[in-house]
Motif scaffolding. Structure first.
Motif, PDB file in Angstrom:
ATOM      1  N   ALA A   6       0.895  -1.070  -0.192  1.00 32.11           N
ATOM      2  CA  ALA A   6       0.457   0.203  -0.123  1.00 32.11           C
ATOM      3  C   ALA A   6       1.344   1.178   0.045  1.00 32.11           C
ATOM      4  O   ALA A   6       2.032   1.254   0.683  1.00 32.11           O
ATOM      5  N   SER A   7       0.577   2.231  -0.593  1.00 32.52           N
ATOM      6  CA  SER A   7       0.807   3.349  -0.370  1.00 32.52           C
ATOM      7  C   SER A   7      -0.066   5.218  -0.131  1.00 32.52           C
ATOM      8  O   SER A   7      -1.288   4.430   0.011  1.00 32.52           O
ATOM      9  N   SER A  13      -9.122   5.554  -0.074  1.00 33.09           N
ATOM     10  CA  SER A  13      -9.494   4.313  -0.068  1.00 33.09           C
ATOM     11  C   SER A  13      -9.966   3.470   1.070  1.00 33.09           C
ATOM     12  O   SER A  13     -10.438   2.740   1.677  1.00 33.09           O
ATOM     13  N   ILE A  14      -8.686   3.688   1.954  1.00 30.54           N
ATOM     14  CA  ILE A  14      -8.269   2.733   3.220  1.00 30.54           C
ATOM     15  C   ILE A  14      -9.347   3.578   4.325  1.00 30.54           C
ATOM     16  O   ILE A  14      -9.646   2.416   4.915  1.00 30.54           O
ATOM     17  N   ASN A  15      -9.380   4.702   4.599  1.00 30.41           N
ATOM     18  CA  ASN A  15     -10.293   5.063   5.196  1.00 30.41           C
ATOM     19  C   ASN A  15     -11.511   4.856   4.788  1.00 30.41           C
ATOM     20  O   ASN A  15     -11.841   4.464   5.816  1.00 30.41           O
ATOM     21  N   SER A  16     -11.249   5.235   3.410  1.00 26.50           N
ATOM     22  CA  SER A  16     -12.807   4.286   3.964  1.00 26.50           C
ATOM     23  C   SER A  16     -14.279   3.336   3.507  1.00 26.50           C
ATOM     24  O   SER A  16     -14.549   2.971   4.511  1.00 26.50           O
ATOM     25  N   ILE A  17     -12.998   1.964   3.247  1.00 25.63           N
ATOM     26  CA  ILE A  17     -13.215   0.736   3.598  1.00 25.63           C
ATOM     27  C   ILE A  17     -13.046   0.232   4.789  1.00 25.63           C
ATOM     28  O   ILE A  17     -14.324   0.218   5.085  1.00 25.63           O
ATOM     29  N   GLU A  18     -11.864   1.498   6.069  1.00 18.43           N
ATOM     30  CA  GLU A  18     -11.816   1.323   7.297  1.00 18.43           C
ATOM     31  C   GLU A  18     -13.711   1.961   8.012  1.00 18.43           C
ATOM     32  O   GLU A  18     -13.625   0.880   8.795  1.00 18.43           O
ATOM     33  N   ALA A  19     -14.268   2.839   7.260  1.00 21.76           N
ATOM     34  CA  ALA A  19     -15.272   3.372   8.178  1.00 21.76           C
ATOM     35  C   ALA A  19     -16.130   2.387   7.934  1.00 21.76           C
ATOM     36  O   ALA A  19     -17.462   2.285   8.658  1.00 21.76           O
ATOM     37  N   ASP A  20     -16.092   1.473   6.521  1.00 16.66           N
ATOM     38  CA  ASP A  20     -17.613   0.685   6.386  1.00 16.66           C
ATOM     39  C   ASP A  20     -17.402  -0.581   6.970  1.00 16.66           C
ATOM     40  O   ASP A  20     -18.881  -1.604   7.101  1.00 16.66           O
ATOM     41  N   CYS A  21     -16.201  -0.980   7.529  1.00 17.24           N
ATOM     42  CA  CYS A  21     -15.866  -2.345   8.647  1.00 17.24           C
ATOM     43  C   CYS A  21     -16.249  -2.369  10.388  1.00 17.24           C
ATOM     44  O   CYS A  21     -15.972  -2.911  10.527  1.00 17.24           O
ATOM     45  N   GLY A  43       4.731  -2.498   6.138  1.00 15.13           N
ATOM     46  CA  GLY A  43       3.696  -3.345   7.421  1.00 15.13           C
ATOM     47  C   GLY A  43       2.097  -2.961   7.100  1.00 15.13           C
ATOM     48  O   GLY A  43       1.277  -3.771   7.328  1.00 15.13           O
ATOM     49  N   PHE A  44       2.174  -3.182   5.322  1.00 14.72           N
ATOM     50  CA  PHE A  44       1.417  -2.560   5.027  1.00 14.72           C
ATOM     51  C   PHE A  44       0.912  -3.181   3.209  1.00 14.72           C
ATOM     52  O   PHE A  44       1.359  -2.675   2.430  1.00 14.72           O
ATOM     53  N   LEU A  45      -0.637  -3.942   3.152  1.00 14.32           N
ATOM     54  CA  LEU A  45      -0.649  -4.281   1.942  1.00 14.32           C
ATOM     55  C   LEU A  45      -2.245  -3.682   1.488  1.00 14.32           C
ATOM     56  O   LEU A  45      -2.943  -4.185   2.321  1.00 14.32           O
ATOM     57  N   ALA A  46      -2.649  -4.005   0.386  1.00 20.13           N
ATOM     58  CA  ALA A  46      -3.661  -3.956  -0.668  1.00 20.13           C
ATOM     59  C   ALA A  46      -3.813  -4.425  -1.428  1.00 20.13           C
ATOM     60  O   ALA A  46      -3.166  -5.029  -1.813  1.00 20.13           O
ATOM     61  N   GLY A  47      -5.705  -4.864  -1.526  1.00 24.31           N
ATOM     62  CA  GLY A  47      -5.898  -5.349  -2.023  1.00 24.31           C
ATOM     63  C   GLY A  47      -6.414  -4.802  -3.445  1.00 24.31           C
ATOM     64  O   GLY A  47      -7.585  -4.295  -3.057  1.00 24.31           O
ATOM     65  N   GLU A  48      -6.630  -5.497  -4.283  1.00 24.44           N
ATOM     66  CA  GLU A  48      -7.424  -4.414  -5.057  1.00 24.44           C
ATOM     67  C   GLU A  48      -7.968  -5.495  -6.556  1.00 24.44           C
ATOM     68  O   GLU A  48      -7.330  -6.694  -6.986  1.00 24.44           O
ATOM     69  N   ILE A  49      -9.123  -4.941  -6.790  1.00 24.06           N
ATOM     70  CA  ILE A  49      -9.537  -5.346  -8.021  1.00 24.06           C
ATOM     71  C   ILE A  49      -9.688  -4.434  -9.303  1.00 24.06           C
ATOM     72  O   ILE A  49     -10.365  -3.131  -9.060  1.00 24.06           O
ATOM     73  N   TYR A  50      -9.610  -4.372 -10.826  1.00 30.33           N
ATOM     74  CA  TYR A  50      -9.180  -3.560 -10.997  1.00 30.33           C
ATOM     75  C   TYR A  50      -8.572  -2.633 -11.500  1.00 30.33           C
ATOM     76  O   TYR A  50      -9.275  -0.986 -11.825  1.00 30.33           O
ATOM     77  N   GLN A  52      -9.106  -0.412  -7.939  1.00 27.84           N
ATOM     78  CA  GLN A  52      -9.653   0.039  -7.067  1.00 27.84           C
ATOM     79  C   GLN A  52      -9.187  -1.036  -5.442  1.00 27.84           C
ATOM     80  O   GLN A  52      -9.290  -1.918  -5.860  1.00 27.84           O
ATOM     81  N   VAL A  53      -7.923  -0.152  -4.677  1.00 31.23           N
ATOM     82  CA  VAL A  53      -8.243  -0.942  -3.922  1.00 31.23           C
ATOM     83  C   VAL A  53      -9.675  -1.549  -2.942  1.00 31.23           C
ATOM     84  O   VAL A  53     -10.727  -0.708  -2.924  1.00 31.23           O
ATOM     85  N   ILE A  54      -9.941  -3.127  -2.491  1.00 31.53           N
ATOM     86  CA  ILE A  54     -11.349  -3.207  -1.876  1.00 31.53           C
ATOM     87  C   ILE A  54     -10.685  -3.526  -0.613  1.00 31.53           C
ATOM     88  O   ILE A  54     -11.946  -4.276   0.618  1.00 31.53           O
ATOM     89  N   GLY A  55     -10.067  -3.810   0.141  1.00 32.98           N
ATOM     90  CA  GLY A  55      -9.379  -4.446   0.256  1.00 32.98           C
ATOM     91  C   GLY A  55      -7.587  -4.377   1.675  1.00 32.98           C
ATOM     92  O   GLY A  55      -6.888  -4.147   0.067  1.00 32.98           O
ATOM     93  N   PHE A  56      -8.058  -4.529   2.841  1.00 29.90           N
ATOM     94  CA  PHE A  56      -6.165  -4.644   2.796  1.00 29.90           C
ATOM     95  C   PHE A  56      -5.603  -5.004   4.569  1.00 29.90           C
ATOM     96  O   PHE A  56      -6.441  -5.804   5.222  1.00 29.90           O
ATOM     97  N   ILE A  57      -4.554  -5.307   4.787  1.00 30.58           N
ATOM     98  CA  ILE A  57      -4.277  -5.588   6.165  1.00 30.58           C
ATOM     99  C   ILE A  57      -3.042  -4.935   6.279  1.00 30.58           C
ATOM    100  O   ILE A  57      -2.227  -4.766   5.439  1.00 30.58           O
ATOM    101  N   ASN A  58      -2.886  -3.896   8.171  1.00 30.51           N
ATOM    102  CA  ASN A  58      -1.875  -3.751   8.272  1.00 30.51           C
ATOM    103  C   ASN A  58      -1.256  -4.006   9.460  1.00 30.51           C
ATOM    104  O   ASN A  58      -1.979  -3.992  10.696  1.00 30.51           O
ATOM    105  N   GLY A  59      -0.233  -2.958   9.866  1.00 27.04           N
ATOM    106  CA  GLY A  59       0.310  -4.285  10.888  1.00 27.04           C
ATOM    107  C   GLY A  59       1.748  -3.339  11.333  1.00 27.04           C
ATOM    108  O   GLY A  59       2.559  -2.584  10.518  1.00 27.04           O
TER     109      GLY A  59
END
Length: 160
Positions: A6-7, A13-21, A43-50, A52-59
């Motif tokens: 992730a960058s 996108s990350i902030n928006s996903i967190e707020a939804d989860c 320590g931060f990976l993003a998952g994207e489809i086409y 667009q970031v649809i998920g992430f994991i961070n530590g």
């Protein structure tokens, strides 16, 4: 899904996903994500489809065997030489859940930790998710001292 580092470009996108989860009391803020991405982008990976970031994991890294609540708020507790990786969150946008994307992100994160010779991966979760994390080899360490967001959490530990 493509899994990549992730960058800062992913911040909105990350902030928006967190707020939804997560409920507001448990969700990390945009400022916290900005700090995590700037202090320890490894320590931060993003998952994207086409594209667009649809998920992430961070530590972050620590020598502690459990997660302190303060760690969720500040990277001041990150130890670049720590032997344990703390997972702050594993998020997949609700419209993409139940498709195996979180599992892919977790497996990639565990592989990354093994490559970095991390000793343990630790996280906290709520009771209904204990079985989910056990499928990766995490062991329930019982109720956590964490009271983050006013919830009851369980410490989970994966020895690598």
């Amino acid at each position: 899904m493509i899994i990549r580092s992730a960058s800062i470009k992913d911040l909105d996108s990350i902030n928006s996903i967190e707020a939804d989860c997560f409920p507001k009391a448990e969700a990390a803020t945009k400022e916290v994500f900005r700090e995590r991405l700037s202090v320890f982008p490894e320590g931060f990976l993003a998952g994207e489809i086409y594209g667009q970031v649809i998920g992430f994991i961070n530590g972050g890294l620590t020598d502690s065997n459990s997660i302190k609540d303060e760690f969720f708020e500040s990277m001041d507790f990150h130890n670049p030489n720590g032997k344990n990786m703390v997972i702050f969150g594993l998020d997949v946008h609700p419209s993409h859940q139940k498709k195996g994307y979180a599992k892919e992100l977790m497996k990639a994160f565990i592989s990354m930790c093994k490559e970095k010779n991390i000793s343990n991966v630790i996280l906290t979760c709520k009771q209904p998710l204990i079985k989910y994390y056990e499928q990766f080899g995490y062991v329930n360490q019982d109720v956590s001292e964490s009271v983050h967001g006013g919830s009851t959490w369980y410490d989970m530990n994966l020895k690598l």
